[in-house]
Design a protein around this motif. Structure first.
Motif, PDB file in Angstrom:
ATOM      1  N   LYS A  25       0.934  -1.199   0.129  1.00  0.00           N
ATOM      2  CA  LYS A  25      -0.090  -0.063  -0.096  1.00  0.00           C
ATOM      3  C   LYS A  25       0.717   1.314  -0.008  1.00  0.00           C
ATOM      4  CE  LYS A  25      -3.888  -2.256   2.415  1.00  0.00           C
ATOM      5  NZ  LYS A  25      -4.682  -2.252   3.712  1.00  0.00           N
ATOM      6  N   GLY A  26       1.865   1.230  -0.886  1.00  0.00           N
ATOM      7  CA  GLY A  26       2.684   2.358  -0.903  1.00  0.00           C
ATOM      8  C   GLY A  26       2.983   2.949  -2.152  1.00  0.00           C
ATOM      9  N   ARG A  27       2.132   2.744  -3.177  1.00  0.00           N
ATOM     10  CA  ARG A  27       2.091   3.407  -4.384  1.00  0.00           C
ATOM     11  C   ARG A  27       2.237   4.762  -4.382  1.00  0.00           C
ATOM     12  NH1 ARG A  27       1.123   0.630  -8.754  1.00  0.00           N
ATOM     13  NH2 ARG A  27      -0.151   1.967  -9.655  1.00  0.00           N
ATOM     14  N   PHE A  28       1.256   5.525  -3.776  1.00  0.00           N
ATOM     15  CA  PHE A  28       1.148   7.029  -3.481  1.00  0.00           C
ATOM     16  C   PHE A  28       1.146   7.209  -1.976  1.00  0.00           C
ATOM     17  CE2 PHE A  28      -0.549   5.820  -7.567  1.00  0.00           C
ATOM     18  CZ  PHE A  28       0.024   6.712  -8.632  1.00  0.00           C
ATOM     19  N   TRP A  29       1.874   8.537  -1.494  1.00  0.00           N
ATOM     20  CA  TRP A  29       2.142   8.723  -0.359  1.00  0.00           C
ATOM     21  C   TRP A  29       1.658  10.131   0.268  1.00  0.00           C
ATOM     22  CZ3 TRP A  29       5.041   5.695   3.387  1.00  0.00           C
ATOM     23  CH2 TRP A  29       5.747   4.464   2.578  1.00  0.00           C
ATOM     24  N   LEU A  30       0.864  10.536   1.412  1.00  0.00           N
ATOM     25  CA  LEU A  30       0.566  11.691   1.763  1.00  0.00           C
ATOM     26  C   LEU A  30       1.220  11.820   3.039  1.00  0.00           C
ATOM     27  CD1 LEU A  30      -1.028  14.364   2.073  1.00  0.00           C
ATOM     28  CD2 LEU A  30      -2.822  12.930   2.872  1.00  0.00           C
ATOM     29  N   LEU A  31       2.269  12.644   3.239  1.00  0.00           N
ATOM     30  CA  LEU A  31       2.783  12.954   4.530  1.00  0.00           C
ATOM     31  C   LEU A  31       2.410  14.149   5.430  1.00  0.00           C
ATOM     32  CD1 LEU A  31       6.183  11.942   3.016  1.00  0.00           C
ATOM     33  CD2 LEU A  31       4.950  10.282   4.270  1.00  0.00           C
ATOM     34  N   ILE A  32       2.097  14.205   6.488  1.00  0.00           N
ATOM     35  CA  ILE A  32       1.215  15.283   6.883  1.00  0.00           C
ATOM     36  C   ILE A  32       2.325  15.530   8.415  1.00  0.00           C
ATOM     37  CG2 ILE A  32      -0.840  16.209   8.376  1.00  0.00           C
ATOM     38  CD1 ILE A  32      -2.484  14.226   6.688  1.00  0.00           C
ATOM     39  N   GLU A  33       2.735  16.728   8.301  1.00  0.00           N
ATOM     40  CA  GLU A  33       3.550  17.371   9.651  1.00  0.00           C
ATOM     41  C   GLU A  33       2.558  17.377  10.906  1.00  0.00           C
ATOM     42  OE1 GLU A  33       6.944  20.203  11.581  1.00  0.00           O
ATOM     43  OE2 GLU A  33       6.325  20.481   9.328  1.00  0.00           O
ATOM     44  N   LEU A  54      -9.058  14.911   5.025  1.00  0.00           N
ATOM     45  CA  LEU A  54      -7.944  14.588   4.159  1.00  0.00           C
ATOM     46  C   LEU A  54      -7.489  13.447   4.284  1.00  0.00           C
ATOM     47  CD1 LEU A  54      -6.087  15.814   2.081  1.00  0.00           C
ATOM     48  CD2 LEU A  54      -4.521  16.701   4.151  1.00  0.00           C
ATOM     49  N   ILE A  55      -7.010  12.777   5.482  1.00  0.00           N
ATOM     50  CA  ILE A  55      -6.538  11.385   5.802  1.00  0.00           C
ATOM     51  C   ILE A  55      -7.886  10.340   5.147  1.00  0.00           C
ATOM     52  CG2 ILE A  55      -6.063   9.563   7.329  1.00  0.00           C
ATOM     53  CD1 ILE A  55      -4.788  11.728   8.874  1.00  0.00           C
ATOM     54  N   SER A  56      -9.069  10.527   5.277  1.00  0.00           N
ATOM     55  CA  SER A  56      -9.980   9.621   4.740  1.00  0.00           C
ATOM     56  C   SER A  56     -10.089   9.775   3.309  1.00  0.00           C
ATOM     57  CB  SER A  56     -11.439  10.307   5.149  1.00  0.00           C
ATOM     58  OG  SER A  56     -11.366   9.807   6.671  1.00  0.00           O
ATOM     59  N   ARG A  57      -9.690  10.732   2.541  1.00  0.00           N
ATOM     60  CA  ARG A  57      -9.793  10.829   1.078  1.00  0.00           C
ATOM     61  C   ARG A  57      -8.660  10.372   0.571  1.00  0.00           C
ATOM     62  NH1 ARG A  57      -9.107  15.576  -1.858  1.00  0.00           N
ATOM     63  NH2 ARG A  57      -8.168  16.764   0.179  1.00  0.00           N
ATOM     64  N   ALA A  58      -7.554  10.339   1.300  1.00  0.00           N
ATOM     65  CA  ALA A  58      -6.330   9.598   0.943  1.00  0.00           C
ATOM     66  C   ALA A  58      -6.595   7.886   0.778  1.00  0.00           C
ATOM     67  CB  ALA A  58      -5.117   9.863   1.726  1.00  0.00           C
ATOM     68  N   ARG A  59      -7.037   7.550   1.944  1.00  0.00           N
ATOM     69  CA  ARG A  59      -7.435   6.124   2.026  1.00  0.00           C
ATOM     70  C   ARG A  59      -8.182   5.625   1.111  1.00  0.00           C
ATOM     71  NH1 ARG A  59      -4.753   4.045   6.625  1.00  0.00           N
ATOM     72  NH2 ARG A  59      -4.872   5.382   8.428  1.00  0.00           N
ATOM     73  N   ALA A  60      -9.349   6.504   0.681  1.00  0.00           N
ATOM     74  CA  ALA A  60     -10.174   5.912  -0.325  1.00  0.00           C
ATOM     75  C   ALA A  60      -9.665   5.931  -1.882  1.00  0.00           C
ATOM     76  CB  ALA A  60     -11.422   6.996  -0.293  1.00  0.00           C
ATOM     77  N   LEU A  61      -8.662   6.743  -1.693  1.00  0.00           N
ATOM     78  CA  LEU A  61      -7.805   6.758  -3.063  1.00  0.00           C
ATOM     79  C   LEU A  61      -6.722   5.525  -3.259  1.00  0.00           C
ATOM     80  CD1 LEU A  61      -7.825  10.750  -4.014  1.00  0.00           C
ATOM     81  CD2 LEU A  61      -9.264   8.772  -4.921  1.00  0.00           C
ATOM     82  N   ASP A  62      -6.470   4.940  -2.094  1.00  0.00           N
ATOM     83  CA  ASP A  62      -5.454   3.854  -1.783  1.00  0.00           C
ATOM     84  C   ASP A  62      -4.038   4.773  -1.951  1.00  0.00           C
ATOM     85  OD1 ASP A  62      -4.625   1.597  -1.485  1.00  0.00           O
ATOM     86  OD2 ASP A  62      -4.152   0.984  -3.604  1.00  0.00           O
ATOM     87  N   ILE A  63      -4.016   6.011  -1.207  1.00  0.00           N
ATOM     88  CA  ILE A  63      -2.769   6.852  -0.998  1.00  0.00           C
ATOM     89  C   ILE A  63      -2.497   6.443   0.463  1.00  0.00           C
ATOM     90  CG2 ILE A  63      -1.837   9.064  -0.688  1.00  0.00           C
ATOM     91  CD1 ILE A  63      -3.951   9.981  -2.660  1.00  0.00           C
ATOM     92  N   ARG A  64      -1.129   6.407   0.770  1.00  0.00           N
ATOM     93  CA  ARG A  64      -0.861   6.005   2.098  1.00  0.00           C
ATOM     94  C   ARG A  64      -0.440   7.125   2.920  1.00  0.00           C
ATOM     95  NH1 ARG A  64       1.094   1.214   4.572  1.00  0.00           N
ATOM     96  NH2 ARG A  64       2.122   1.609   6.611  1.00  0.00           N
ATOM     97  N   PRO A  65      -1.387   7.301   3.898  1.00  0.00           N
ATOM     98  CA  PRO A  65      -1.212   8.578   4.904  1.00  0.00           C
ATOM     99  C   PRO A  65      -0.051   8.209   5.852  1.00  0.00           C
ATOM    100  CG  PRO A  65      -3.267   7.801   5.269  1.00  0.00           C
ATOM    101  CD  PRO A  65      -2.641   6.770   4.362  1.00  0.00           C
TER     102      PRO A  65
END
Length: 301
Positions: A25-33, A54-65
């Protein structure tokens, strides 16, 4: 209260099998400070509602938060939300940074199409993530915190503590972005070697868990071709095709060098091993064995 660590010392010393254990589950990443504190799960963290959305949107798009913070620092920052986004599953992986006034406006749809969101700017330097998520597993803090501080002293500005990256038994865990390369059971010397190699576009095979964003059997196939050929360039090995037959996975793996391209037929099978110390990690340590590796003869035309 931090979760206890149930894994034998051998798992953290690099003695247990570690290959093919990077997250798929690491094709795309969202990193939040976010300085913290970090709860056991992201959904339990005290974050503004728009950051949770924002985290929920990321998970729905298979982006790793992931939440990130500078090593050893717990001061909460003010102002716009500081984020990084990374695309590992593209031909030329990239990392970008942004300061977002309205988290709801961050274009994650662009990210999953391999496009840098308008609110972000490409970053040329690599990023090194060390899991220090003690509320998720005590070993991640016990082993990850000192490693993150050591790396920060040597790679200032490029190292971040992060929440759970997967594989508690392999703490201390290191992730190199934007390519999503996973390392585990890292000592200070091993981590510096891996970071320096990545800066030069190379992989250190020792304690290399694999490349995030692809299934574990494919990670194993890439590993065995690297071990067989000695290929260490980050982009020098990749699975071109694969098929599964029961538990066996048959792959065609491409190796690319300055001298040309070669291909290998690689067959891997899952197996379970006990820890070297004789104890077991839960029901054993899942890994893969090499059943067959042969170079394919080019078809002459």
């Amino acid at each position: 209260m931090a979760n206890g660590c149930e894994h034998p010392a051998a798992c953290h010393a690099g003695e247990a099998p570690i290959l093919a254990s990077a997250t798929r589950k690491g094709r795309f990443w969202l990193l939040i400070e976010h300085a913290g504190p970090w709860a056991a799960e992201l959904e339990e963290c005290r974050l503004p509602d728009d950051v949770h959305r924002l985290i929920s949107r990321a998970r729905a798009l298979d982006i790793r938060p992931q939440l990130i913070r500078r090593p050893g620092r717990r001061e909460a920052r003010t102002g716009p939300l500081h984020v990084y986004v990374a695309a590992a599953a593209v031909d030329d992986p990239w990392l970008a940074e942004g300061f977002v006034e309205r988290p709801d406006d961050l274009d994650l749809g662009a990210l999953v199409h391999g496009v840098v969101p308008e609110s972000c700017i490409l970053v040329n330097e690599p990023m090194y993530l060390v899991c220090t998520h003690g509320r998720h597993n005590a070993c991640c803090a016990r082993l990850g915190l000192p490693l993150a501080r050591f790396l920060d002293e040597n790679l200032s500005g490029e190292v971040w503590e992060t929440t759970h990256v997967g594989g508690d038994r392999y703490a201390a865990n290191l992730v190199c972005l934007p390519h999503g390369l996973y390392y585990g059971s890292m000592s200070q010397a091993a981590a510096i070697a891996a970071a320096n190699a990545y800066r030069h576009g190379e992989v250190v095979l020792d304690r290399f868990r694999g490349r995030a964003g692809i299934p574990e059997p494919l990670q194993a196939a890439e590993h065995f071709v690297r071990a067989h050929t000695g290929e260490i360039s980050v982009g020098g090995v990749a699975v071109e095709s694969s098929r599964s037959v029961d538990d066996t996975t048959v792959c065609v793996v491409r190796r690319t060098t300055e001298r040309g391209t070669s291909r290998f037929r690689v067959v891997v099978e899952p197996t379970v091993l006990t820890a070297p110390c004789g104890l077991t990690c839960a029901d054993g340590i899942p890994t893969y064995r090499l059943a067959e590796l042969s170079e394919l003869t080019p078809v002459l035309t």
